[in-house]
Design a protein around this motif. Structure first.
Motif, PDB file in Angstrom:
ATOM      1  N   ASP A   1       0.816  -1.223   0.000  1.00 24.85           N
ATOM      2  CA  ASP A   1       0.000   0.000   0.000  1.00 24.85           C
ATOM      3  C   ASP A   1       0.845   1.267   0.000  1.00 24.85           C
ATOM      4  OD1 ASP A   1      -2.344  -1.372  -0.168  1.00 24.85           O
ATOM      5  OD2 ASP A   1      -2.871  -1.183   1.950  1.00 24.85           O
ATOM      6  N   THR A   2       2.027   1.190   0.591  1.00 24.25           N
ATOM      7  CA  THR A   2       2.917   2.361   0.627  1.00 24.25           C
ATOM      8  C   THR A   2       3.311   2.814  -0.774  1.00 24.25           C
ATOM      9  OG1 THR A   2       3.821   1.644   2.753  1.00 24.25           O
ATOM     10  CG2 THR A   2       5.119   3.244   1.504  1.00 24.25           C
ATOM     11  N   PHE A   3       3.433   1.875  -1.699  1.00 20.51           N
ATOM     12  CA  PHE A   3       3.953   2.187  -3.031  1.00 20.51           C
ATOM     13  C   PHE A   3       2.861   2.502  -4.047  1.00 20.51           C
ATOM     14  CE2 PHE A   3       6.770  -0.921  -0.949  1.00 20.51           C
ATOM     15  CZ  PHE A   3       7.891  -0.112  -0.792  1.00 20.51           C
ATOM     16  N   ARG A   4       1.627   2.168  -3.750  1.00 21.37           N
ATOM     17  CA  ARG A   4       0.555   2.316  -4.744  1.00 21.37           C
ATOM     18  C   ARG A   4       0.369   3.751  -5.245  1.00 21.37           C
ATOM     19  NH1 ARG A   4      -1.774  -2.525  -5.340  1.00 21.37           N
ATOM     20  NH2 ARG A   4      -1.624  -3.986  -3.588  1.00 21.37           N
ATOM     21  N   PRO A   5       0.445   4.766  -4.398  1.00 25.94           N
ATOM     22  CA  PRO A   5       0.255   6.124  -4.935  1.00 25.94           C
ATOM     23  C   PRO A   5       1.423   6.615  -5.801  1.00 25.94           C
ATOM     24  CG  PRO A   5      -0.128   6.034  -2.543  1.00 25.94           C
ATOM     25  CD  PRO A   5       0.567   4.781  -2.922  1.00 25.94           C
ATOM     26  N   ARG A   6       2.575   5.974  -5.679  1.00 26.90           N
ATOM     27  CA  ARG A   6       3.784   6.460  -6.339  1.00 26.90           C
ATOM     28  C   ARG A   6       4.026   5.839  -7.716  1.00 26.90           C
ATOM     29  NH1 ARG A   6       7.827   8.631  -2.880  1.00 26.90           N
ATOM     30  NH2 ARG A   6       9.391   7.785  -4.317  1.00 26.90           N
ATOM     31  N   TYR A   7       3.444   4.646  -7.961  1.00 29.21           N
ATOM     32  CA  TYR A   7       3.789   3.907  -9.172  1.00 29.21           C
ATOM     33  C   TYR A   7       2.543   3.386  -9.890  1.00 29.21           C
ATOM     34  CZ  TYR A   7       8.481   4.116  -7.274  1.00 29.21           C
ATOM     35  OH  TYR A   7       9.667   4.582  -6.771  1.00 29.21           O
ATOM     36  N   ASP A   8       2.689   3.238 -11.208  1.00 30.21           N
ATOM     37  CA  ASP A   8       1.634   2.643 -12.023  1.00 30.21           C
ATOM     38  C   ASP A   8       1.774   1.129 -12.081  1.00 30.21           C
ATOM     39  OD1 ASP A   8       0.367   5.131 -13.020  1.00 30.21           O
ATOM     40  OD2 ASP A   8       2.342   5.442 -13.932  1.00 30.21           O
ATOM     41  N   VAL A   9       3.001   0.659 -12.010  1.00 33.60           N
ATOM     42  CA  VAL A   9       3.233  -0.784 -12.106  1.00 33.60           C
ATOM     43  C   VAL A   9       4.461  -1.177 -11.290  1.00 33.60           C
ATOM     44  CG1 VAL A   9       4.587  -0.542 -14.234  1.00 33.60           C
ATOM     45  CG2 VAL A   9       3.515  -2.735 -13.706  1.00 33.60           C
ATOM     46  N   LEU A  10       4.347  -2.342 -10.643  1.00 37.85           N
ATOM     47  CA  LEU A  10       5.461  -2.959  -9.924  1.00 37.85           C
ATOM     48  C   LEU A  10       5.769  -4.278 -10.617  1.00 37.85           C
ATOM     49  CD1 LEU A  10       7.399  -3.521  -7.528  1.00 37.85           C
ATOM     50  CD2 LEU A  10       5.421  -4.408  -6.267  1.00 37.85           C
TER      51      LEU A  10
END
Length: 279
Positions: free
Chosen positions: A112-121
């Protein structure tokens, strides 16, 4: 944020090359991409040169629940493409996760920490059965498995990757379904008749499967992919046009087709690429 794990229980099928080049073309299309290197042999971590390298990486993320971007996210020279470095060369994470109550769900609970920062992991994984691989799959919306067109690879797919996904089915009782699987024919030499036979057999085998599909995109066995890795560049920058006298697609066209097939929502921005961006 879409989460895709690049998986196979067999080594040498090109997982890292696929992850690096898929991340590269998505970033060049203007998307925000994060690569997570969970392979103890950190090939993905050294594929692209870094503008900024953090001291911490995948070990601290998984073992210590460290999610502060400033501490664990390195930036590559490709604009829009970031990286969580592999730094578990001794393989300690597998032992830790094996004994942790939330082991196989650890990564899923941290995203959840990364969801606002990236479109894809994009997650690059080990080429062997492990708790770390299971954790990556259970955190993903989609699993992408490169497979080389040889009989041994096809057999390993069934007794390795497919068996693993089947054994993760009990997680449905927790509301966590294993992700759909996409099979990517990789390093294909279309001259060999046995190659065409194996490709046809794979497509027929999974033609009626709902959660497993063989992608229409095929990655050819081309020197451009080796050259791109040597240069530390996405392959679509190295071979953006069809070579004279060759009717098959360029690396740019191939990677565009792969990205569009995996992420049809991004068809327009990916298909509009026709040159090298300025970094």
């Amino acid at each position: 944020m879409r989460v895709v794990s690049v998986v196979s229980t067999k080594g040498g099928v090109g997982k890292t090359t696929v992850a690096a080049n898929l991340g590269g073309i998505l970033a060049d299309a203007g998307l925000r991409v994060l690569l997570l290197d969970l392979d103890s042999q950190p090939t993905l971590s050294s594929y692209y040169a870094l503008r900024h390298a953090t001291a911490a990486g995948a070990y601290e993320l998984v073992a210590l629940n460290l999610t502060d971007p400033a501490q664990i996210i390195s930036t590559t020279v490709i604009t829009g493409l970031d990286l969580v470095l592999s730094n578990d060369d001794q393989g300690r994470l597998n032992t830790l996760l094996l004994h942790a109550p939330d082991g196989r769900l650890r990564l899923r609970n941290l995203l959840d920490t990364f969801r606002p920062r990236y479109d894809v992991l994009l997650i690059d994984t080990q080429g062997a059965r492990s708790v770390l691989l299971e954790m990556a799959i259970l955190a993903s919306d989609l699993a992408l498995s490169p497979i080389t067109p040889e009989m041994l690879a096809a057999r390993e797919l069934r007794r390795g990757t497919l068996k693993l996904l089947n054994e993760l089915e009990p997680f449905r009782h927790l509301g966590i379904a294993p992700p759909p699987l996409r099979l990517l024919l990789n390093q294909v030499n279309d001259i060999k008749s046995d190659t065409r036979m194996i490709m046809r057999s794979l497509r027929e085998t999974f033609s009626g499967a709902s959660a497993i599909r063989v992608l229409q995109t095929v990655i050819p066995d081309r020197v451009a992919y080796l050259n791109a890795a040597s240069l530390g560049l996405p392959v679509h920058r190295v071979e953006a046009r069809r070579l004279v006298g060759r009717s098959s697609t360029s690396a740019l066209e191939t990677m565009q087709a792969l990205a569009i097939e995996l992420f049809p929502d991004w068809h327009e921005i990916v298909s509009s690429m026709n040159g090298r961006p300025e970094d």
